[in-house]
Scaffold this active site. Sequence first.
Site, mmCIF file in Angstrom:
data_model
loop_
_atom_site.group_PDB
_atom_site.id
_atom_site.type_symbol
_atom_site.label_atom_id
_atom_site.label_comp_id
_atom_site.label_asym_id
_atom_site.label_seq_id
_atom_site.Cartn_x
_atom_site.Cartn_y
_atom_site.Cartn_z
ATOM 1 N N CYS B 85 2.714 -9.166 -4.121
ATOM 2 C CA CYS B 85 2.717 -10.569 -4.241
ATOM 3 C C CYS B 85 3.890 -11.238 -3.168
ATOM 4 O O CYS B 85 3.886 -11.380 -1.878
ATOM 5 C CB CYS B 85 2.612 -10.975 -5.546
ATOM 6 S SG CYS B 85 2.096 -13.009 -5.723
ATOM 7 N N HIS B 202 -1.170 -7.170 -8.441
ATOM 8 C CA HIS B 202 0.151 -6.687 -9.273
ATOM 9 C C HIS B 202 -0.256 -5.379 -9.784
ATOM 10 O O HIS B 202 -0.674 -5.292 -11.083
ATOM 11 C CB HIS B 202 0.490 -7.708 -10.133
ATOM 12 C CG HIS B 202 1.182 -8.868 -9.611
ATOM 13 N ND1 HIS B 202 2.458 -8.970 -9.502
ATOM 14 C CD2 HIS B 202 0.663 -9.902 -9.025
ATOM 15 C CE1 HIS B 202 2.793 -10.114 -8.880
ATOM 16 N NE2 HIS B 202 1.598 -10.773 -8.782
ATOM 17 N N GLU B 204 1.982 -3.312 -10.953
ATOM 18 C CA GLU B 204 2.853 -3.117 -12.191
ATOM 19 C C GLU B 204 2.143 -3.822 -13.390
ATOM 20 O O GLU B 204 2.835 -3.450 -14.198
ATOM 21 C CB GLU B 204 4.182 -3.315 -11.477
ATOM 22 C CG GLU B 204 4.445 -4.843 -11.679
ATOM 23 C CD GLU B 204 3.896 -5.824 -10.743
ATOM 24 O OE1 GLU B 204 2.915 -5.209 -9.925
ATOM 25 O OE2 GLU B 204 4.064 -6.829 -10.895
#
Lengths: 87, 231
Positions: B85, B202, B204
């Site tokens: 990002c 994302h 994560e």
Amino acid sequence: MKAHVYVTLKPSVLDPQGKTVMHSLHSLGYEKISEVRVSKFIEITYTGNNRSEFEQDLENICSRVLANPNIEVYHYKIIDSDSHDEI
Amino acid sequence: MKYSIVTFPGSNCDHDSYYIANKGKNKARFIWHKDTNLQDPDVVLLPGGFSYGDYLRCGIIARFSPIIAEVIKFARRGGLVLGICNGFQILTECELLPGALLMNRDLKFVCQHQYIKTCNNNTPFTRQLKPGEVIDIPIAHKEGNYYIEPEGLNKLEENDQIIFRYCDKKGEINVAANPNGSVDNIAGIMNKTGNVLGMMPHPERNAEDFSGSEDGAKIFSSIEELYSRCS
């Protein structure tokens, strides 16, 4: 001295903000408006006296920081701080 | 395996990244953006967030943080760099990756689950994904509209540098599945030498079952697998 810097998206890059403003203007009756491009305006104040040095710094500042050459173009005007006239 | 996660003023996914990276035998550490030592990592992770409030242009101010000179050197030596990002935006601003991230086509901040298609699984970050595998990775951004000139896009395609494209659940890549107007539905790209990955989604945030999908873990386990083979 001051500089007025304008950073604009390249013509080939779609400007969704500009499109949205244009549609809004159309809805207000300004139907002859055919395009709106939203840009950035940056004012920089310089404490030195050497105009050519300032201009050289401005070139570097614009190409390194203020504009991304992949998507944007820039131009600037140097303004004499003693008057409102553009040099 | 050692991760160095760079924290900038305004980073907000650094702790999420740390949580996922610092597992098992892996060690993660935070590196403050003013530091000039990456602490000898195997992977550098530039996390998501709003470095410097996204002022002027997303990622441009962070690009001049002292640590970035070290990240560039690390990448030039072939070190693995993952930008997520805002990290992707920073990687384009420091020219480790080509192109730029513009404001989303619809001018809205988009925060949603998103399917992306694996377009190249022959990379250090995607080796545990199957060719064409569709994974569910969330997105959360307003400036994720990837742009590159046609000539640059051709080069990305020729060199297999397009790693992920936005798609629907069936893997169809079309306008309806494009959340932000990115050229060619691009969600993630690599550099030509194949060691720097930038992606808007994302991983994560979707790497443990509590988040509804563990697809993001495949990216981290791909890196881990590569490292275990090399060490």
